[in-house]
Scaffold this active site. Structure first.
Site, short mmCIF file in Angstrom:
data_model
loop_
_atom_site.label_atom_id
_atom_site.label_comp_id
_atom_site.label_asym_id
_atom_site.label_seq_id
_atom_site.Cartn_x
_atom_site.Cartn_y
_atom_site.Cartn_z
N ASP A 36 89.20 64.60 -55.83
CA ASP A 36 88.64 63.64 -54.49
C ASP A 36 87.20 63.14 -55.25
O ASP A 36 86.38 63.90 -55.82
CB ASP A 36 88.36 64.57 -53.62
CG ASP A 36 89.87 65.17 -52.85
OD1 ASP A 36 90.81 64.72 -53.25
OD2 ASP A 36 89.66 65.94 -52.00
N ASP A 85 99.32 62.59 -43.08
CA ASP A 85 98.47 63.85 -42.61
C ASP A 85 98.42 64.31 -41.32
O ASP A 85 98.42 63.40 -40.39
CB ASP A 85 96.92 63.20 -42.99
CG ASP A 85 96.70 62.78 -44.09
OD1 ASP A 85 97.31 63.43 -45.10
OD2 ASP A 85 95.94 61.92 -44.58
#
Length: 242
Positions: free
Chosen positions: A8, A130
């Site tokens: 990330d 998500d």
């Protein structure tokens, strides 16, 4: 089952967020390419890159880091975060990634999913779903919808998606185990490739995921960075691998 270590990116650094909250950020490295090499060395099949700046703000500040990562490793990389236009997708592919991950834009427009799969090939487009308590969350997890993740998964599959990444927000970064029930439901509904993300805390979690029929891959994040999973990743899996 494929293993996809996560990287990330935020402002050129490798970070992890707890349940997607910027206020709970841990910085692990200022050298994303070195982290990428490390995850390739221990047996990652792909690298799962996320441009958090683009996810939250809509524009990337990390393409240079993405390019450096792609040049540093021989395994393929996929990139998600802020992929909301054909231009941003093309720029990411030009930076060297093998697959783009569409999230927010996919939930907003099935036509966009269809068009991008046709434009770039369904093998170069994955859809990230998500979910928080089974409902879709978008815009870097800051907006929660009333759409069920399973409904969106079926819709994007029909629109041409061949790979879906399912992240359970309630488990992400918590090291408490994946949402096996949610994954089982999706596997029972879908014919496309499904990749699990969120909550992996141990070798035992990986082995349980590996035992799930037809699960294509698993994204590993915090458990790697905090040392809960160490050594050769391939050695922890049973013969069902890949």
């Amino acid at each position: 089952m494929l293993l996809l270590p996560a990287i990330d990116l935020m402002a050129g650094q490798v970070v992890r967020l707890k349940q997607g909250r910027v206020t709970e950020k841990t910085v692990y490295s200022g050298d994303p390419a070195e982290v990428a090499r490390q995850w390739e060395t221990i047996g990652g099949d792909w690298l799962h890159l996320v441009d958090l700046d683009a996810a939250f703000e809509g524009s990337s500040r990390n393409l240079a880091s993405v390019r450096a990562i792609c040049q540093a490793v021989t395994i393929p990389c996929e990139l998600g975060g802020g992929m909301r236009s054909k231009t941003s997708i093309r720029a990411a592919l030009d930076a060297g990634v093998s697959r783009i991950v569409l999230g927010t834009r996919a939930s907003e427009s099935l036509e966009f999913v269809r068009d991008m799969c046709l434009a770039f090939g369904d093998n170069r487009i994955a859809i990230s779903i998500d979910a928080y308590n089974g409902l879709v969350a978008t815009n870097g997890w800051t907006h929660r919808t009333d759409q069920h993740a399973s409904d969106l998964a079926l819709a994007v599959q029909k629109a041409g998606a061949s790979t879906i990444i399912y992240t359970d927000i309630t488990t992400d970064g918590m090291l408490q185990g994946p949402n096996f029930r949610g994954l089982s439901l999706l596997l029972s509904l879908l014919s496309c490739q499904l990749i699990a993300s969120g909550g992996i805390s141990s070798v035992a979690d990986l082995q349980r995921l590996n035992a799930m029929p037809r699960l294509h891959g698993s994204i590993i994040g915090k458990a790697l960075y905090d040392g809960h999973i160490k050594g050769d990743l391939r050695s922890v899996l049973s013969p069902r691998e890949s």
